[in-house]
Write an enzyme that holds these catalytic residues in place. Sequence first.
Site, PDB file in Angstrom:
ATOM      1  N   GLU A  84      -1.105  -2.403  -8.536  1.00 16.41           N
ATOM      2  CA  GLU A  84      -1.747  -1.998  -7.659  1.00 16.41           C
ATOM      3  C   GLU A  84      -0.936   0.129  -6.537  1.00 16.41           C
ATOM      4  OE1 GLU A  84      -0.299  -4.720  -4.616  1.00 16.41           O
ATOM      5  OE2 GLU A  84      -1.611  -3.649  -2.617  1.00 16.41           O
ATOM      6  N   GLU A 109       4.122   2.470  -4.923  1.00 16.01           N
ATOM      7  CA  GLU A 109       4.461   3.338  -2.956  1.00 16.01           C
ATOM      8  C   GLU A 109       5.508   4.295  -3.085  1.00 16.01           C
ATOM      9  OE1 GLU A 109       2.457   2.164  -0.369  1.00 16.01           O
ATOM     10  OE2 GLU A 109       3.908   4.228  -0.512  1.00 16.01           O
ATOM     11  N   ASP A 136       5.039   8.790  -6.919  1.00 14.62           N
ATOM     12  CA  ASP A 136       3.742   8.964  -7.034  1.00 14.62           C
ATOM     13  C   ASP A 136       2.254   8.360  -7.950  1.00 14.62           C
ATOM     14  OD1 ASP A 136       1.123   9.961  -6.807  1.00 14.62           O
ATOM     15  OD2 ASP A 136       1.456  12.286  -6.877  1.00 14.62           O
ATOM     16  N   ASP A 159      -5.253   5.618   2.179  1.00 13.55           N
ATOM     17  CA  ASP A 159      -5.648   6.484   3.267  1.00 13.55           C
ATOM     18  C   ASP A 159      -7.072   6.848   3.081  1.00 13.55           C
ATOM     19  OD1 ASP A 159      -2.683   6.476   4.350  1.00 13.55           O
ATOM     20  OD2 ASP A 159      -2.613   7.033   2.231  1.00 13.55           O
ATOM     21  N   LYS A 163     -10.754  13.450   8.470  1.00 11.00           N
ATOM     22  CA  LYS A 163     -11.306  14.755   8.736  1.00 11.00           C
ATOM     23  C   LYS A 163     -11.609  15.271   7.140  1.00 11.00           C
ATOM     24  CE  LYS A 163      -8.032  15.801  12.289  1.00 11.00           C
ATOM     25  NZ  LYS A 163      -6.426  16.744  12.935  1.00 11.00           N
ATOM     26  N   ASP A 195     -11.823   0.635   5.065  1.00 15.56           N
ATOM     27  CA  ASP A 195     -12.694   0.006   6.426  1.00 15.56           C
ATOM     28  C   ASP A 195     -13.648   1.481   6.364  1.00 15.56           C
ATOM     29  OD1 ASP A 195     -10.122   0.841   7.202  1.00 15.56           O
ATOM     30  OD2 ASP A 195      -9.816   0.402   8.498  1.00 15.56           O
ATOM     31  N   THR A 231      -5.881  -9.064   5.212  1.00 15.31           N
ATOM     32  CA  THR A 231      -4.404  -8.637   6.109  1.00 15.31           C
ATOM     33  C   THR A 231      -4.288  -8.498   8.066  1.00 15.31           C
ATOM     34  OG1 THR A 231      -5.761  -6.174   6.117  1.00 15.31           O
ATOM     35  CG2 THR A 231      -3.953  -6.670   3.950  1.00 15.31           C
ATOM     36  N   LYS A 232      -3.149  -8.251   7.624  1.00 15.38           N
ATOM     37  CA  LYS A 232      -3.306  -8.310   9.339  1.00 15.38           C
ATOM     38  C   LYS A 232      -4.320  -7.156  10.055  1.00 15.38           C
ATOM     39  CE  LYS A 232       0.945  -7.619  11.711  1.00 15.38           C
ATOM     40  NZ  LYS A 232       2.594  -7.508  11.249  1.00 15.38           N
ATOM     41  N   GLU A 234      -6.413  -5.326   8.656  1.00 20.37           N
ATOM     42  CA  GLU A 234      -7.490  -5.794   8.388  1.00 20.37           C
ATOM     43  C   GLU A 234      -8.645  -6.536   9.561  1.00 20.37           C
ATOM     44  OE1 GLU A 234      -8.361  -7.220   4.582  1.00 20.37           O
ATOM     45  OE2 GLU A 234     -10.288  -7.465   4.419  1.00 20.37           O
TER      46      GLU A 234
HETATM   47  C1  SAM Z   1      -3.243   3.669   4.416  1.00 22.42           C
HETATM   48  S1  SAM Z   1      -1.982   2.350   3.464  1.00 22.42           S
HETATM   49  C2  SAM Z   1      -1.959   0.965   3.599  1.00 22.42           C
HETATM   50  C3  SAM Z   1      -1.374   0.052   2.906  1.00 22.42           C
HETATM   51  C4  SAM Z   1      -1.906  -1.548   2.082  1.00 22.42           C
HETATM   52  N1  SAM Z   1      -2.942  -1.113   1.188  1.00 22.42           N
HETATM   53  C5  SAM Z   1      -2.214  -2.124   3.232  1.00 22.42           C
HETATM   54  O1  SAM Z   1      -3.836  -2.939   2.881  1.00 22.42           O
HETATM   55  O2  SAM Z   1      -1.824  -2.548   4.483  1.00 22.42           O
HETATM   56  C6  SAM Z   1      -2.026   3.505   1.780  1.00 22.42           C
HETATM   57  C7  SAM Z   1      -0.515   3.440   1.259  1.00 22.42           C
HETATM   58  O3  SAM Z   1      -0.625   4.413  -0.043  1.00 22.42           O
HETATM   59  C8  SAM Z   1       0.061   5.202  -0.282  1.00 22.42           C
HETATM   60  N2  SAM Z   1       0.187   6.403  -1.203  1.00 22.42           N
HETATM   61  C9  SAM Z   1      -1.191   6.755  -0.122  1.00 22.42           C
HETATM   62  N3  SAM Z   1      -1.120   7.817  -1.987  1.00 22.42           N
HETATM   63  C10 SAM Z   1      -0.393   7.254  -3.155  1.00 22.42           C
HETATM   64  C11 SAM Z   1       0.066   7.990  -4.343  1.00 22.42           C
HETATM   65  N4  SAM Z   1      -0.350   8.729  -5.158  1.00 22.42           N
HETATM   66  N5  SAM Z   1       0.908   6.926  -5.136  1.00 22.42           N
HETATM   67  C12 SAM Z   1       1.785   5.915  -4.579  1.00 22.42           C
HETATM   68  N6  SAM Z   1       1.273   5.165  -2.651  1.00 22.42           N
HETATM   69  C13 SAM Z   1       0.583   6.370  -2.486  1.00 22.42           C
HETATM   70  C14 SAM Z   1       0.479   5.597   1.110  1.00 22.42           C
HETATM   71  O4  SAM Z   1       2.851   5.828   1.711  1.00 22.42           O
HETATM   72  C15 SAM Z   1       0.944   4.014   2.506  1.00 22.42           C
HETATM   73  O5  SAM Z   1       1.587   3.275   2.595  1.00 22.42           O
END
Ligand code: SAM
Length: 252
Positions: A84, A109, A136, A159, A163, A195, A231-232, A234
Amino acid sequence: MIHDPTPDQDETRDSDEAKGSEAADAAGTLRHRRIRSFVTRAGRVSTGQRRALDEFGPRFVVPYAPQPLDWDAAFGRQAPRVLEIGFGMGGTTAEIASARPADDFLGIEVHEPGVGALLKLIGEQELTNIRVVQHDAVEVLEHMIAADSLDGVHIYFPDPWHKARHHKRRLIQPKFVALLVSRLKPGGYLHLATDWQNYAEQMLEVLSAEPALENSAGSDYAQRPDYRPVTKFERRGLKLGHGVWDLVFKRR
Ligand SMILES: C[S@@+](CC[C@H](N)C(=O)[O-])C[C@H]1O[C@@H](n2cnc3c(N)ncnc32)[C@H](O)[C@@H]1O
């Protein structure tokens, strides 16, 4: 969503990126500057998360290392392997791992409070089938995950980088998808959810264009599979009338 960038961070990134993807360091050597899908933030780690990091980190966190991970050794058994990416605070990860005890889940994460939050859930629910890498995901996939080794990949609500000038930071791009596919076993699945309609459209386009992938839902978005909880975040979006799009593709 825990990781929406602030406008200030956006501007910093823009000026950084204006310098190009390569920069000369003090020694005059060229180093590559990869465009990343996240911004490193300090983030406040709560007392409970800190305690979980200290107590459960040694057992459940796998340190990043540029060499293939031995899953059997890390989990102490042989089981289907699901990766994941970007688990956020880990609620969905814990719920899915609890409902699928026969599968092993490696969560990636970068955000430390999120890692602490998931470790707290692992401890509270006595989950044994999750391991965590705080690094990463692109580098983890490149260096720690062997080719043809994964049964599944989950990427939920990555994410969206709203933009247009930041779309290059979106995780789901042809090159990254090709990397993901190379790590999946033939028949392994890739499950994405978002979303953000514009990102959903990009996901569908990029995944459909990858010749090694087959859409499990014809040429359309998929129904949310039963194993993915709402999810909450969502639920709040759904109340506001936002859409949610799931995509489930399989490696041929
Ligand atoms: C918008 S959040 C969504 C979190 C979760 N999946 C959810 O549905 O609530 C996106 C997450 O991806 C992580 N993230 C983004 N790019 C990443 C990367 N290259 N490696 C690890 N984590 C990453 C961010 O730190 C963030 O916590």
